[in-house]
Structures are given as C-alpha cells and as structure tokens.
Design a protein around this motif. Sequence first.
Motif, PDB file in Angstrom:
ATOM      1  N   VAL A 227      97.396 -12.540  -1.761  1.00 31.45           N
ATOM      2  CA  VAL A 227      98.009 -12.130  -0.488  1.00 31.45           C
ATOM      3  C   VAL A 227      97.148 -12.707   0.634  1.00 31.45           C
ATOM      4  O   VAL A 227      95.978 -12.354   0.769  1.00 31.45           O
ATOM      5  CB  VAL A 227      98.077 -10.593  -0.356  1.00 31.45           C
ATOM      6  CG1 VAL A 227      98.804 -10.208   0.938  1.00 31.45           C
ATOM      7  CG2 VAL A 227      98.763  -9.975  -1.566  1.00 31.45           C
TER       8      VAL A 227
ATOM      9  N   ALA B 194     102.263 -15.485   8.002  1.00 27.76           N
ATOM     10  CA  ALA B 194     102.419 -16.439   9.108  1.00 27.76           C
ATOM     11  C   ALA B 194     103.133 -17.713   8.651  1.00 27.76           C
ATOM     12  O   ALA B 194     103.309 -17.955   7.456  1.00 27.76           O
ATOM     13  CB  ALA B 194     101.043 -16.787   9.671  1.00 27.76           C
TER      14      ALA B 194
ATOM     15  N   ARG C 121      99.610 -23.565  12.044  1.00 30.56           N
ATOM     16  CA  ARG C 121      98.912 -22.561  12.843  1.00 30.56           C
ATOM     17  C   ARG C 121      97.820 -23.219  13.652  1.00 30.56           C
ATOM     18  O   ARG C 121      97.132 -24.110  13.176  1.00 30.56           O
ATOM     19  CB  ARG C 121      98.271 -21.513  11.943  1.00 30.56           C
ATOM     20  CG  ARG C 121      99.290 -20.733  11.185  1.00 30.56           C
ATOM     21  CD  ARG C 121      98.649 -19.954  10.094  1.00 30.56           C
ATOM     22  NE  ARG C 121      97.980 -18.770  10.587  1.00 30.56           N
ATOM     23  CZ  ARG C 121      97.377 -17.904   9.773  1.00 30.56           C
ATOM     24  NH1 ARG C 121      97.349 -18.107   8.484  1.00 30.56           N
ATOM     25  NH2 ARG C 121      96.796 -16.835  10.263  1.00 30.56           N
TER      26      ARG C 121
ATOM     27  N   ARG D 147      80.746 -22.461  11.867  1.00 33.91           N
ATOM     28  CA  ARG D 147      79.579 -23.252  11.467  1.00 33.91           C
ATOM     29  C   ARG D 147      79.617 -23.417   9.958  1.00 33.91           C
ATOM     30  O   ARG D 147      79.591 -22.436   9.227  1.00 33.91           O
ATOM     31  CB  ARG D 147      78.289 -22.538  11.881  1.00 33.91           C
ATOM     32  CG  ARG D 147      78.020 -22.624  13.369  1.00 33.91           C
ATOM     33  CD  ARG D 147      77.087 -21.534  13.833  1.00 33.91           C
ATOM     34  NE  ARG D 147      77.799 -20.297  14.114  1.00 33.91           N
ATOM     35  CZ  ARG D 147      77.216 -19.108  14.202  1.00 33.91           C
ATOM     36  NH1 ARG D 147      75.940 -18.986  14.006  1.00 33.91           N
ATOM     37  NH2 ARG D 147      77.926 -18.038  14.477  1.00 33.91           N
TER      38      ARG D 147
ATOM     39  N   ILE E 231      85.314  -6.733  17.825  1.00 35.34           N
ATOM     40  CA  ILE E 231      84.679  -7.025  16.540  1.00 35.34           C
ATOM     41  C   ILE E 231      84.634  -5.790  15.644  1.00 35.34           C
ATOM     42  O   ILE E 231      84.208  -4.707  16.054  1.00 35.34           O
ATOM     43  CB  ILE E 231      83.269  -7.609  16.760  1.00 35.34           C
ATOM     44  CG1 ILE E 231      83.412  -8.978  17.429  1.00 35.34           C
ATOM     45  CG2 ILE E 231      82.495  -7.733  15.455  1.00 35.34           C
ATOM     46  CD1 ILE E 231      84.296  -9.977  16.695  1.00 35.34           C
TER      47      ILE E 231
ATOM     48  N   GLY F 188      77.380 -15.688  11.043  1.00 41.53           N
ATOM     49  CA  GLY F 188      77.860 -17.032  10.688  1.00 41.53           C
ATOM     50  C   GLY F 188      78.114 -17.154   9.197  1.00 41.53           C
ATOM     51  O   GLY F 188      78.128 -18.250   8.645  1.00 41.53           O
TER      52      GLY F 188
HETATM   53  C1  LIG Z   1      84.770 -15.258  16.765  1.00 42.71           C
HETATM   54  C2  LIG Z   1      84.474 -15.471  15.315  1.00 42.71           C
HETATM   55  C3  LIG Z   1      83.564 -16.462  14.934  1.00 42.71           C
HETATM   56  C4  LIG Z   1      83.267 -16.671  13.578  1.00 42.71           C
HETATM   57  N1  LIG Z   1      82.363 -17.636  13.236  1.00 42.71           N
HETATM   58  C5  LIG Z   1      82.067 -17.832  11.920  1.00 42.71           C
HETATM   59  C6  LIG Z   1      81.135 -18.834  11.520  1.00 42.71           C
HETATM   60  O1  LIG Z   1      80.567 -19.538  12.344  1.00 42.71           O
HETATM   61  N2  LIG Z   1      80.876 -19.002  10.191  1.00 42.71           N
HETATM   62  C7  LIG Z   1      81.486 -18.232   9.233  1.00 42.71           C
HETATM   63  O2  LIG Z   1      81.206 -18.421   8.030  1.00 42.71           O
HETATM   64  N3  LIG Z   1      82.387 -17.272   9.577  1.00 42.71           N
HETATM   65  C8  LIG Z   1      82.689 -17.058  10.892  1.00 42.71           C
HETATM   66  N4  LIG Z   1      83.586 -16.103  11.253  1.00 42.71           N
HETATM   67  C9  LIG Z   1      84.243 -15.333  10.200  1.00 42.71           C
HETATM   68  C10 LIG Z   1      85.358 -16.128   9.583  1.00 42.71           C
HETATM   69  O3  LIG Z   1      86.238 -16.600  10.577  1.00 42.71           O
HETATM   70  C11 LIG Z   1      86.096 -15.210   8.639  1.00 42.71           C
HETATM   71  O4  LIG Z   1      85.182 -14.672   7.717  1.00 42.71           O
HETATM   72  C12 LIG Z   1      87.145 -15.964   7.877  1.00 42.71           C
HETATM   73  O5  LIG Z   1      88.004 -16.658   8.742  1.00 42.71           O
HETATM   74  C13 LIG Z   1      87.968 -14.936   7.108  1.00 42.71           C
HETATM   75  O6  LIG Z   1      88.981 -15.552   6.470  1.00 42.71           O
HETATM   76  P1  LIG Z   1      89.971 -14.696   5.572  1.00 42.71           P
HETATM   77  O7  LIG Z   1      90.862 -15.705   4.938  1.00 42.71           O
HETATM   78  O8  LIG Z   1      89.221 -13.741   4.708  1.00 42.71           O
HETATM   79  O9  LIG Z   1      90.779 -13.757   6.600  1.00 42.71           O
HETATM   80  P2  LIG Z   1      91.844 -14.128   7.734  1.00 42.71           P
HETATM   81  O10 LIG Z   1      91.554 -15.441   8.338  1.00 42.71           O
HETATM   82  O11 LIG Z   1      91.946 -12.944   8.624  1.00 42.71           O
HETATM   83  O12 LIG Z   1      93.206 -14.293   6.930  1.00 42.71           O
HETATM   84  C14 LIG Z   1      94.001 -13.255   6.460  1.00 42.71           C
HETATM   85  C15 LIG Z   1      95.379 -13.846   6.196  1.00 42.71           C
HETATM   86  O13 LIG Z   1      96.184 -12.882   5.542  1.00 42.71           O
HETATM   87  C16 LIG Z   1      97.478 -12.890   6.135  1.00 42.71           C
HETATM   88  N5  LIG Z   1      98.043 -11.552   5.924  1.00 42.71           N
HETATM   89  C17 LIG Z   1      97.550 -10.369   6.376  1.00 42.71           C
HETATM   90  N6  LIG Z   1      98.323  -9.356   5.962  1.00 42.71           N
HETATM   91  C18 LIG Z   1      99.328  -9.911   5.232  1.00 42.71           C
HETATM   92  C19 LIG Z   1     100.450  -9.371   4.538  1.00 42.71           C
HETATM   93  N7  LIG Z   1     100.694  -8.051   4.514  1.00 42.71           N
HETATM   94  N8  LIG Z   1     101.281 -10.218   3.888  1.00 42.71           N
HETATM   95  C20 LIG Z   1     101.045 -11.571   3.889  1.00 42.71           C
HETATM   96  N9  LIG Z   1     100.000 -12.131   4.543  1.00 42.71           N
HETATM   97  C21 LIG Z   1      99.153 -11.312   5.196  1.00 42.71           C
HETATM   98  C22 LIG Z   1      97.226 -13.205   7.604  1.00 42.71           C
HETATM   99  O14 LIG Z   1      98.375 -13.720   8.246  1.00 42.71           O
HETATM  100  C23 LIG Z   1      96.110 -14.236   7.485  1.00 42.71           C
HETATM  101  O15 LIG Z   1      96.603 -15.545   7.364  1.00 42.71           O
HETATM  102  C24 LIG Z   1      83.900 -15.866  12.588  1.00 42.71           C
HETATM  103  C25 LIG Z   1      84.822 -14.862  12.972  1.00 42.71           C
HETATM  104  C26 LIG Z   1      85.109 -14.664  14.322  1.00 42.71           C
HETATM  105  C27 LIG Z   1      86.093 -13.573  14.730  1.00 42.71           C
END
Ligand SMILES: Cc1cc2nc3c(=O)[nH]c(=O)nc-3n(C[C@H](O)[C@H](O)[C@H](O)COP(=O)(O)OP(=O)(O)OC[C@H]3O[C@@H](n4cnc5c(N)ncnc54)[C@H](O)[C@@H]3O)c2cc1C
Length: 376
Positions: free
Chosen positions: A20, A46, A50, A57, A287, A315
């Motif tokens: 998911v 989504a 995108r 980083r 946050i 990070g």
């Molecule tokens: C400002 C900022 C700066 C950052 N800088 C860094 C950095 O420098 N280095 C680093 O390592 N990390 C960094 N991070 C953290 C990093 O961005 C996240 O850890 C990472 O993007 C998380 O990815 P994810 O796929 O776990 O979650 P997300 O990117 O949140 O993805 C979740 C996905 O699930 C989908 N979804 C949710 N619910 C459902 C549902 N019910 N059904 C179907 N789809 C669903 C959403 O649409 C989304 O596409 C930063 C975060 C922020 C906010």
Amino acid sequence: MVRAETFSGPIPERGTAIVVGASLAGLALSISLARSGLAVNVFERAAEERNGGTGLRLWAGMGETIRRRDGSGFSAPTIASIASSGVPGPEGWATVRRRLADAAATEPGISIHYESEVVEIGQDAETAWIKDASGKVHGADILLGADGHRSMVRRSVDPSHPDATYAGYTIWTGKAPYEAAPGWAEGHNHMDMITLPHGDGAMIVGETRTNGEPRRYFWQWYDPTSDDYLHESGALVENVSQHSLVNEGIAASKYEDIHRRAGHWPAPWDQIVRHSVHRRQVIATPIAEYVPRRLTRGRIAIIGDAAHVPSPMTGAGFDTGLGDAETLGELTDHDVVGRRGVEVLKTYEKQRLRTAQRMVRSGQGFGRSLLNHPNH
Ligand SMILES: Cc1cc2nc3c(=O)[nH]c(=O)nc-3n(C[C@H](O)[C@H](O)[C@H](O)COP(=O)(O)OP(=O)(O)OC[C@H]3O[C@@H](n4cnc5c(N)ncnc54)[C@H](O)[C@@H]3O)c2cc1C
C-alpha cells in the motif's frame, strides 16, 4: 479468498505481496520483493505523475547489494543506487521518485495501480487483503504498508499506538533559482544550516544538483512559532498533523508574516526565502514523529514513514525506509506462503525495530533544542 483471482499471470511459488503506497519506500520495497521472486500488487491513492516534495540528502551506494535471484549470477544495482544520481548531496524528491517509479515499471512481477485508494485491510489464517475504493477485494500472502506518516495500515499493526504526533514545529520549504544567491553554494559546500535570530528556529539551505536540470536552491525553515496558525488552518488538529499547506493554501497574512521575519535573517537566506514567498510557492508541513513499538502483526507489516517518522533533521527517513525494503527483500528470498509469511515478518521486526526506534529518538533532541530556545 481466492488468491489467483487477484494477480494477473501465474502465481510464483515464492508467493505474493500487496504493497500500500507507491512513494519512495513503497516503490523501493516493490522492486526488492519482485527481485526475490514474489508477485507484487501495489496500490497508490495518487496519480502516477507527481511533483512537489523537497530536497533529499542521498548517499549513493548505501545499503546492501540486492542480487537478482534468478540464478544468472547477475548482480543488479542496489535500490539506493537506482534512487540516486550517484553524486552525493541533495536531490529533488520528484526526481528520486521518478527514478524508482521507472525502475519498478520495468521490473517483472510488479503491477502498480495508481489512483487506487485502499479503504480497508484485514487478514485471516491464510491471506492478507485490501479493499480498494471501488469495493474490490485483493488478497496476497503478505501485506506491507508503505502508506506514509498517516498510515492506515499502522492502525491494524498497532491499534493502541496508531498516530504520529506533532513534534512542536513546522517545516516551511521552497525552491529558488541559483540566481537568487549566485556563488553562495560554492562557498558553502552546497549546503548549510544556521540558527535564526529572535527564537525563529533554524534553517537549512542547499543546492539540488541533478544532471540536466537547472541549478537551484531549496530551503527548509524549522519554525517553532506557528502552532496557532496551523490549528486555525486545520493542518493540525490537537496534536495530530493532518496535512501540509501548499502554495495558495497558505494565507496571504502568513506570507506577509514570513516576509517580515525574513527581513531579520542574514543574507542570502532572506533573499532565497523571499523569492519563494513572492511567488506563493511554499509548502508548510507540521512535523510529526512516531517511535514504533511494533512493525508487524500476523501477515501485515509497515515500512518507511508508516513504520517510523523521524524529524527531517535526521536526514535519515528515506535511508531507513530503503533499509527496511532491502531487509524484506533479503528475508523473502524464501517463500512467504502460509505460516512462512508470518515468520518472515516477525524476523523483519526483530531486525529493524531497534534501528527505527533509535533513528526517531535521535531527532527528538533536535526538536527539544528548537523549542527550548530562550527567545521562544
Ligand atoms: C521537509 C522534509 C525533508 C526531508 N528530508 C529528508 C532527507 O534529507 N533525507 C531523508 O532520508 N529523508 C528526508 N525526509 C523524509 C523522507 O521524505 C521520508 O522518510 C520519505 O519520503 C518517506 O517515504 P514513504 O514512502 O515512507 O512515505 P510517503 O512519501 O508519505 O508515501 C506514502 C504513500 O502512500 C500513499 N497512500 C497513503 N494512504 C494510502 C491509501 N489508503 N491507499 C493508497 N495509497 C495510500 C500516499 O499517496 C503516498 O504516495 C524529509 C521529510 C520532510 C517532510
């Protein structure tokens, strides 16, 4: 539930997985599982195209090598090296996601369903399943939630500890062209952080360097002063972060407030921020933090921000999600059918829970130092 109905093509002996979320962690995980020989069905709320996000980083070559397990001896690039351009330093979120999405699209065994929201999940002795928004039910041997910091899958894994909670500060982010502060990047190793005056928090400015794209800066303002505005705007309800505020979704009066504050900040930080403010191109994210107590229940597990939400200051959010994906890829090198699926996920929790807890806690000290500033 009949598994064969939900996967197109023959069901591999190694078994099947549902993921998911097709953002950074979900895409990395899907590639990792498919390379282990599983058929993977991915559901993403989504659309495929995108934009947005911020600077990440990345470090090329981190993590362990994932080898193709097809007996050919071919060693595939690590997931980390697919995500990265190979140049250590900040990269745009959308570029990193695009690379992973392209790799997942060509990996045999993965089907990605965009614009398919998962509205319900469950499991029984043999199968884990999801229901999509059209009411259709899909089953698999294991189900992995990579659905981000407001994860619905987490509610099933740990119903007594379901929500990431507000860390007490907001990150405002934006981008500006290199011309907004020419020459600054070269003198600062392409990234720097300062503490802002008057208890305004802290700021990171960096230059994203992606081959073939124009040079530009990204900035992140760690702001401990805007709780009232976030509550008024609905981005924060009690202590749970609801959503980001994007561009025109931020009130004109708040833009004026940021513009005024930036006047007290040292150059070139003031120009870089004001450039985004003038164009109304800013994202505000309250946050959240989440220290997990568990990562799995039965045939269901969580990875990435669904499993651990650290301060972006660490990070390490993305890196740790990649580590989760690589670990699951290694563990699913054997089949996940029947009882074995449950055992694999238990081992995953054993191997990753401490790392996740440590990583989130390491960022909590930073949050406390922001909030305890004497002028705050
Ligand atoms: C400002 C900022 C700066 C950052 N800088 C860094 C950095 O420098 N280095 C680093 O390592 N990390 C960094 N991070 C953290 C990093 O961005 C996240 O850890 C990472 O993007 C998380 O990815 P994810 O796929 O776990 O979650 P997300 O990117 O949140 O993805 C979740 C996905 O699930 C989908 N979804 C949710 N619910 C459902 C549902 N019910 N059904 C179907 N789809 C669903 C959403 O649409 C989304 O596409 C930063 C975060 C922020 C906010």
